[in-house]
Design an enzyme around this catalytic site. Structure first.
Site, PDB file in Angstrom:
ATOM      1  N   HIS A  42     -21.725 -87.870  22.238  1.00 46.00           N
ATOM      2  CA  HIS A  42     -22.027 -86.891  21.174  1.00 46.00           C
ATOM      3  C   HIS A  42     -22.013 -85.478  21.750  1.00 46.00           C
ATOM      4  O   HIS A  42     -21.344 -84.583  21.218  1.00 46.00           O
ATOM      5  CB  HIS A  42     -23.392 -87.246  20.586  1.00 46.00           C
ATOM      6  CG  HIS A  42     -23.918 -86.273  19.575  1.00 46.00           C
ATOM      7  ND1 HIS A  42     -24.166 -86.618  18.267  1.00 46.00           N
ATOM      8  CD2 HIS A  42     -24.285 -84.965  19.675  1.00 46.00           C
ATOM      9  CE1 HIS A  42     -24.645 -85.583  17.612  1.00 46.00           C
ATOM     10  NE2 HIS A  42     -24.722 -84.557  18.457  1.00 46.00           N
ATOM     11  N   GLU A  43     -22.748 -85.275  22.838  1.00 46.81           N
ATOM     12  CA  GLU A  43     -22.810 -83.930  23.425  1.00 46.81           C
ATOM     13  C   GLU A  43     -21.453 -83.518  23.985  1.00 46.81           C
ATOM     14  O   GLU A  43     -21.079 -82.339  23.923  1.00 46.81           O
ATOM     15  CB  GLU A  43     -23.876 -83.877  24.520  1.00 46.81           C
ATOM     16  CG  GLU A  43     -25.266 -84.287  24.075  1.00 46.81           C
ATOM     17  CD  GLU A  43     -25.745 -83.571  22.824  1.00 46.81           C
ATOM     18  OE1 GLU A  43     -25.430 -82.369  22.663  1.00 46.81           O
ATOM     19  OE2 GLU A  43     -26.429 -84.195  22.009  1.00 46.81           O
ATOM     20  N   GLU A  92     -22.317 -80.911  14.080  1.00 46.76           N
ATOM     21  CA  GLU A  92     -23.195 -82.069  14.232  1.00 46.76           C
ATOM     22  C   GLU A  92     -22.639 -83.328  13.577  1.00 46.76           C
ATOM     23  O   GLU A  92     -22.738 -84.415  14.113  1.00 46.76           O
ATOM     24  CB  GLU A  92     -24.588 -81.749  13.687  1.00 46.76           C
ATOM     25  CG  GLU A  92     -25.340 -80.703  14.476  1.00 46.76           C
ATOM     26  CD  GLU A  92     -25.516 -81.036  15.953  1.00 46.76           C
ATOM     27  OE1 GLU A  92     -25.268 -82.188  16.361  1.00 46.76           O
ATOM     28  OE2 GLU A  92     -25.880 -80.119  16.716  1.00 46.76           O
TER      29      GLU A  92
END
Length: 896
Positions: A326-327, A349
């Site tokens: 995700h990051e 996001e």
């Protein structure tokens, strides 16, 4: 609105009036190991071009010592949040320097300082999203005013310092106080006695302020590299590192983390077609973190809960891999291309949440990541999307307080679910082709919704305007139902007069219905759903899929003509394979099959989807909580996906505490504990399932006094469960349970802490102490939370956890009215992070219907309260109303 709460209107006006070229930020952190030093010197030099003579910089700190404009000292105009600049030359480059003092943080906002109880070492890290860089250095704190940053950091010599770029120079220095290199005022305590180094980092590419980062301390680091050969014959090599506190070094599985990192970088490099842009890729696991992780370019920070000190399930490793990916996706979605303002927070996001699961499946061993997504992330989205405060994925964010509240289940999980539907709608190849075009067109810039839609339309050839309006610009959850007519007389599920060869009913007509209302407007919302319908038949003790029909549902009702004449399945699963985002209601026959035979489904994803349908029905008061609890205890032994097992057992406990009628709650608590204990004893020794059930036992025992003897037996060794690791995390969960039922003495808790005195065990010890059923203990906890402000963010959480133990509703009832009378003061006096934790965590919903009326009265009397504060109260009120409604839904098994 205070000037600390930057509005969208003010941000737009500043963007129109100002261009920022670059910053040089100098931080003096030499005094950080001294607990008496509450502040640090910070100097910002910013080159800008003003189009108007008046503007402002943001800074949240105790004092601004001086401001110069092109080397000329000017009067300081500082109100605690903004440094106003007057008489700036317009149309030419201007250099502004601000000398100030920043405050070390204990709330996880700004520059957080942590002292390790194991060895006394001090660790620092920054956390800025959405707008806390201004707690560390003066800046124009909004995402569209990107600039290049050069950081210079003075730190104790033994420390390692990292930032968004690689260090250009590391020099041993010991400047005298007040020298040009020292930003401290003349009367500051001298730090030149501390052996120090100056770390000067290379200028970054253009960044938004909230993405900058500094991490400093005696961190343990493991280094590595990742490389890829490019099509043009060049080779890209990226230095990697993984770091944590020294006292956690033995628990850091760095090679596993580096392996996931390399797999992710290889995948994203190929998928996005844009070389990794940030030079280095360092990942640091930090203490007392407010988030799961933060995508600072080149310097990603993670909650150190991801360093597993105790036994961890494969689901925990999968969740960590998902977070790493995700990051990493943010290095492109969010860092390289950034939303212009927080309305388009989803542009980073939602994509990162989608990519975390997608890349896990495509690039790592965690090929079941979509099952975990369906089980956990979507549950978060469905809850959030049914609250009165829900909002479209593309939200209306008028100010920073609203932005802080919108890091929620809509922006993350619903947005990711909608993107999964978009990928099904346009095709995976077109989706990634559009992403590549998006990065090429907007690298190092800022975008809004039309920019992304244009790139995807160009790649797919589809007009996404109607799709966007339906999915991104409306709120609320669609509900999908199936109407099955079986048999010759047209009646629904009537035992059917027309039969298949085996005597089973035959489908005469199958209709799918969607219903949805936008809570904000009250308008009906019909969305285009690309979905599958799965037909499952019970054969040989298993529910096997016999047929799958994929179709588009665009109207309120669609007839599935392909189903006519087919055998009526035992379980009809709408949204099989989880292609779309919608709540699914099981038809009566399928519901009975699910409650009786759910464990007979051999595949993990359809099981997770059926569990999701049952949980949503329980939350909506359609399925009694007792039925959900019975289903979990009946079928969990055959749930081999540990993430789903973790989620359904957590839902079962929540159902017992919130959705069971009060008169049935004690019995439900005993049922849950006894059922969990039986599963614990039967689970394979050393298995993930055994560990999950041990955690359920501990959680259930906290509200079941009759469990204390067996819990104490586990701790004392008198009761042995073969293969169960009684490590610190589990031991403390058991001690907290004993404390909650009044069966643990302070001396025993202190003795357990003496076994291992770490940051984690300290907060567990605190939660256990506050969790004792003692009126004076509760009074002191209330004082420490509400009347004082000395606790760190983790200590606030631990104290709230102990204060709100389910069995202690009567003990904490006296603080119901003080809660409401303290709300506005807490919001004004505390940082938004801590205030939100207190307002949400201390909400006295356990007091029942009377609190519902008191909440409504407060909202009506405080219509001028900050919108973010009112939002929390509205959500808590809605959760309580839902719980009270569910408690009246009956106890029979779904009408069978």
């Amino acid at each position: 609105m205070s000037t600390a709460n930057l509005s969208r209107a003010d941000a737009r006006a500043r963007s129109a009036a100002l261009t920022v070229a670059d910053y040089v930020v100098r931080l003096d952190l030499r005094g950080a190991p001294d607990p008496d030093r509450a502040t640090f010197p910070t100097t910002t030099t910013v080159r800008l071009v003003a189009r108007e003579p008046e503007t402002f910089l943001d800074f949240l700190g105790p004092v601004v010592h001086g401001v110069t404009v092109d080397g000329r000292e000017v009067p300081v105009d500082f109100d605690g949040a903004r440094i106003r600049l007057h008489g700036l030359p317009t149309g030419v480059e201007t250099t502004v320097t601000v000398r100030a003092e920043g405050a070390y943080s204990r709330s996880g906002e700004g520059l957080h300082r942590f002292v390790d109880p194991v060895d006394g070492e001090t660790y620092l890290y920054t956390q800025y999203e959405p707008a806390d860089a201004r707690r560390v250095f003066a800046n124009a704190e909004q995402p569209d005013l990107k600039a290049r940053f050069t950081f210079e950091v003075l730190a104790p010599a033994p420390w390692h310092v990292l930032s968004n770029s690689a260090p250009e120079r590391v020099e041993d220095v010991a400047p005298a106080p007040g020298s040009p290199d020292d930003a401290a005022p003349d009367d500051a305590a001298p730090d030149d006695a501390v052996p120090a180094r100056r770390w000067t980092f290379a200028p970054t590419p253009p960044l938004s302020t909230y993405l900058t980062a500094v991490v400093a301390g005696p961190y343990h680091r493991v280094e590595g590299t990742w490389s890829v050969d490019r099509a043009d014959g060049t080779r890209l090599e990226v230095p990697l590192s993984v770091a944590c506190r020294r006292s956690l070094a033995e628990h850091l599985d760095a090679e596993e983390i580096l392996a996931i990192t390399r797999q992710g970088l290889t995948f994203f490099d190929a998928a996005f077609g844009f070389p990794y842009p940030w030079g280095t890729y360092e990942q640091v696991f930090v203490p007392e973190y407010n988030l799961g992780a933060m995508e600072n370019p080149g310097a990603v920070t993670f909650n150190e809960a991801y360093v597993f000190r105790s036994a961890a399930t494969d689901a925990q490793y999968q969740a960590r891999a998902n977070t790493i990916l995700h990051e990493m996706a943010h290095m492109w979605f969010g860092d390289l291309v950034t939303m212009r303002w927080w309305d388009d927070l989803w542009l980073k996001e939602s994509f990162a949440d989608y990519m975390g699961a997608h890349a896990s499946v495509a690039a790592t061993r965690f090929t079941d990541a979509w099952t975990a997504f369906a089980s956990r992330r979507k549950a978060w989205a469905y809850r959030q999307d049914q609250l009165p405060t829900t909002h479209p994925v593309v939200a209306d964010i008028p100010d920073l307080e609203a932005a802080k509240q919108n890091f929620d289940g809509i922006t993350y999980a619903k947005g990711a679910s909608v993107l999964k539907q978009l990928v099904a709608y346009v095709g995976e190849d077109a989706f990634f082709a559009g992403a590549r075009a998006y990065f090429r067109a907007h690298a190092y810039g800022n975008t809004t919704l039309p920019d992304l839609l244009g790139a995807l339309e160009g790649a797919s050839g589809r007009d996404l305007g109607a799709w966007s309006r339906a999915w991104l610009e409306t709120a609320g959850t669609s509900t999908l139902t199936a109407d099955v007519e079986a048999g010759g007389d047209g009646s629904a599920d009537d035992g059917a007069r027309v039969s298949a060869d085996d005597g089973a009913p035959v489908i005469r007509r199958l209709r799918l219905h969607q219903a949805g209302t936008d809570p904000a407007t009250g308008a009906e919302v019909l969305r285009p759903h690309r979905l599958a319908v799965g037909f499952y038949d019970l054969e040989g003790g298993q529910l096997r899929r016999s047929r799958r029909i994929e179709l588009d549902l665009t109207e309120g009702t669609t007839t599935v003509e392909e189903a006519e004449g087919l055998r009526r399945p035992d379980l009809l699963l709408v949204n099989d394979d989880d292609l779309t985002y919608a709540k699914v209601r099981l038809d009566p026959t399928s519901l009975c099959t699910a409650l009786d035979h759910l464990g007979a489904l051999p595949e993990a994803l359809p099981r997770a989807l059926v569990w999701s349908a049952l949980w949503n029905a329980t939350r909506d008061g359609i399925l009694p909580a007792g039925d959900y609890l019975a289903a979990v205890l009946a079928h969990a032994a055959r749930e081999d996906h540990v993430g789903t097992l973790r989620d359904i057992t957590a839902h079962a406990r929540f159902a017992v505490e919130h959705y069971l009628p009060p008169a049935a709650r004690d019995a439900g608590r005993r049922t849950l504990f006894e059922g969990a204990w039986q599963h614990l004893e039967r689970a394979a020794p050393g298995s993930d399932a055994q560990l999950v059930w041990a955690r359920v036992v501990a959680a259930a025992a906290a509200s079941c006094p009759g469990a204390a003897r067996r819990v104490r037996g586990l701790l004392d060794g008198d009761v042995v469960v073969a293969g169960l690791p009684l490590d610190p995390d589990l031991r403390w969960a058991l001690w907290q349970a004993l404390a909650a039922v009044g069966d643990a003495q302070v001396g025993e808790l202190d003795a357990e802490l003496a076994r291992e005195r770490t940051a984690a065990t300290r907060t567990s010890h605190l939660a256990a102490l506050v969790g004792r059923p003692d009126a004076e203990v509760k009074a002191e906890a209330w004082r420490s939370l509400v009347e004082q402000d000395a606790l760190s963010n983790d200590e606030v959480d631990a104290t709230i956890e102990g204060f709100t133990q389910p069995l202690h509703a009567g003990l904490v009832a006296p603080w119901t009215e003080p809660y409401f009378t303290s709300l506005r003061r807490l919001w004004e006096e505390r940082s938004i992070e801590i205030a939100a934790r207190l307002v949400r965590g201390l909400y006295p919903g356990q007091q029942g219907a009377a609190v519902l009326a008191r909440t409504r009265a407060w909202l009506e009397a405080n219509d001028d309260a900050p919108a973010a504060l009112r939002r929390i109260l509205l959500e808590e009120e809605d959760d309580l109303r839902r719980a009270l409604a569910a408690q009246t839904s009956g106890t029979s098994e779904a009408g069978r």
